[in-house]
Scaffold this motif. Structure first.
Motif, PDB file in Angstrom:
ATOM      1  N   ILE A  73      24.569 -22.805  19.002  1.00 28.28           N
ATOM      2  CA  ILE A  73      24.750 -21.382  18.682  1.00 28.28           C
ATOM      3  C   ILE A  73      26.235 -21.009  18.756  1.00 28.28           C
ATOM      4  N   TYR A  76      28.003 -22.386  15.740  1.00 29.35           N
ATOM      5  CA  TYR A  76      27.682 -21.554  14.564  1.00 29.35           C
ATOM      6  C   TYR A  76      28.475 -20.247  14.597  1.00 29.35           C
ATOM      7  N   ALA A  77      28.554 -19.635  15.776  1.00 25.98           N
ATOM      8  CA  ALA A  77      29.277 -18.365  15.921  1.00 25.98           C
ATOM      9  C   ALA A  77      30.762 -18.544  15.616  1.00 25.98           C
ATOM     10  N   ASN A  80      31.346 -19.013  11.865  1.00 29.18           N
ATOM     11  CA  ASN A  80      31.134 -17.808  11.058  1.00 29.18           C
ATOM     12  C   ASN A  80      32.142 -16.707  11.354  1.00 29.18           C
ATOM     13  N   LYS A 124      28.457  -8.563  12.303  1.00 26.46           N
ATOM     14  CA  LYS A 124      28.630 -10.014  12.201  1.00 26.46           C
ATOM     15  C   LYS A 124      27.996 -10.722  13.390  1.00 26.46           C
ATOM     16  N   GLU A 125      28.248 -10.173  14.572  1.00 25.90           N
ATOM     17  CA  GLU A 125      27.701 -10.779  15.782  1.00 25.90           C
ATOM     18  C   GLU A 125      26.175 -10.678  15.809  1.00 25.90           C
ATOM     19  N   ASP A 127      24.221 -10.622  13.158  1.00 22.87           N
ATOM     20  CA  ASP A 127      23.715 -11.625  12.207  1.00 22.87           C
ATOM     21  C   ASP A 127      23.680 -13.004  12.864  1.00 22.87           C
ATOM     22  N   ILE A 128      24.690 -13.289  13.687  1.00 23.72           N
ATOM     23  CA  ILE A 128      24.709 -14.553  14.442  1.00 23.72           C
ATOM     24  C   ILE A 128      23.534 -14.583  15.422  1.00 23.72           C
ATOM     25  N   TRP A 131      20.396 -15.422  13.563  1.00 24.17           N
ATOM     26  CA  TRP A 131      20.340 -16.865  13.308  1.00 24.17           C
ATOM     27  C   TRP A 131      19.952 -17.610  14.586  1.00 24.17           C
ATOM     28  N   ALA A 132      20.518 -17.172  15.711  1.00 23.28           N
ATOM     29  CA  ALA A 132      20.272 -17.848  16.991  1.00 23.28           C
ATOM     30  C   ALA A 132      18.803 -17.784  17.392  1.00 23.28           C
ATOM     31  N   ALA A 153      24.381 -10.942  20.488  1.00 21.31           N
ATOM     32  CA  ALA A 153      25.511 -10.334  19.775  1.00 21.31           C
ATOM     33  C   ALA A 153      26.541  -9.768  20.748  1.00 21.31           C
ATOM     34  N   VAL A 156      28.506 -12.621  22.326  1.00 22.52           N
ATOM     35  CA  VAL A 156      29.458 -13.204  21.375  1.00 22.52           C
ATOM     36  C   VAL A 156      30.649 -12.276  21.180  1.00 22.52           C
TER      37      VAL A 156
END
Length: 272
Positions: A73, A76-77, A80, A124-125, A127-128, A131-132, A153, A156
């Motif tokens: 994760i 990925y963060a 992105n 953005k966070e 959206d991460i 995904w997580a 989020a 992050v």
């Protein structure tokens, strides 16, 4: 590199020259003992952390797969966001995700009351985070509620180099939520989080608070301000109520210029 401590089958503490590091990799610690030489082929990640002791403690008490999925994760963060995250996220986010997985297995679901605000403020966070939770669901065949995407989020965002303290971010987001609730109650309306007018309002309120913190604020000439007060009395009265609430509950004092701009945003919501 020689092993100085075995944390689990996939994590060991090693000495690399004069520096202590944590080596992560499938089977890197399997059937090993202290002072054994590490098979470098098995090392997937090598960490030098200022919080090495805390990370070691964490790896001793959580399942290995919880740490590994958090690493995925984080990777990925960073990809992105196009930035490296603060090293502390390895501890904070791993601990949070491991606890969240355990909670969900026990049927304990924690609501994130700031979900609508987080979706808008930290898109953005968030959206991460989405995904997580999907990644966790696929990995462990379990359902993770969307509330967890918002919690991830925040972690992050706080660990971005320019992010800030997690507690302060949560406090500011809570203040913004209270401001929107005041507007809802004053106007007897329901502001929907997917409404573009709501997004404009929440972003303006957030940046108004940032400007206050930095001792800056929008400027509006008095003639324009008086005209807004006359033309939109209901919206202005609502903005004034928001300001009073901020002052009373949080000791935050909005200047009149900001009230003028907030009035315009509230009027947009009223028109809907």
């Amino acid at each position: 590199m020689r092993i100085t401590k075995i944390l689990n089958n996939n994590a060991v503490v090693v000495m690399d020259g004069d520096e202590e590091k944590i080596a992560i990799g499938a089977g890197v610690g399997y059937e090993k003992k202290n002072k054994d030489i590490v098979n470098k082929v098995k090392i997937e990640k090598l960490f030098v952390s200022k919080e090495s002791e805390k990370l070691q403690q964490l790896l001793l008490r959580i399942p290995e797969e919880h740490f590994m999925i958090t690493e995925e994760i984080i990777a990925y963060a960073e990809e992105n966001l196009g930035t490296k995250l603060n090293d502390h996220i390895r501890i904070a986010l791993t601990d949070h995700i491991s606890f969240a997985i355990d909670r969900e297995k026990q049927g304990i679901h924690i609501k994130n009351k700031l979900l609508p605000e987080i979706k808008v403020l930290y898109k953005k966070e968030f959206d991460i985070g989405l995904w997580a939770i999907q990644h966790i669901e696929n990995k462990f065949n379990m359902r993770i509620p969307i509330d967890e995407a918002a919690f991830i989020a925040l972690h992050v965002h706080a660990m971005k180099i320019q992010g800030g303290d997690l507690h302060e971010i949560v406090r500011q987001t809570s203040v913004l939520k209270n401001m929107v609730q005041t507007i809802n109650q004053k106007l007897s309306i329901k502001v929907e989080s997917d409404d573009i007018a709501y997004e404009r309002l929440i972003h303006h309120l957030r940046f108004a608070m940032i400007r206050l913190k930095d001792n800056e604020h929008h400027t509006m000439d008095d003639e324009m301000f008086q005209m807004i007060k006359r033309k939109f009395p209901i919206a202005y009265d609502c903005a004034a109520s928001v300001a009073q609430e901020l002052s009373a509950k949080h000791d935050i004092h909005l200047p009149e210029d900001e009230l003028g701009y907030i009035t315009l945003h509230i009027e947009r919501l009223r028109n809907k």
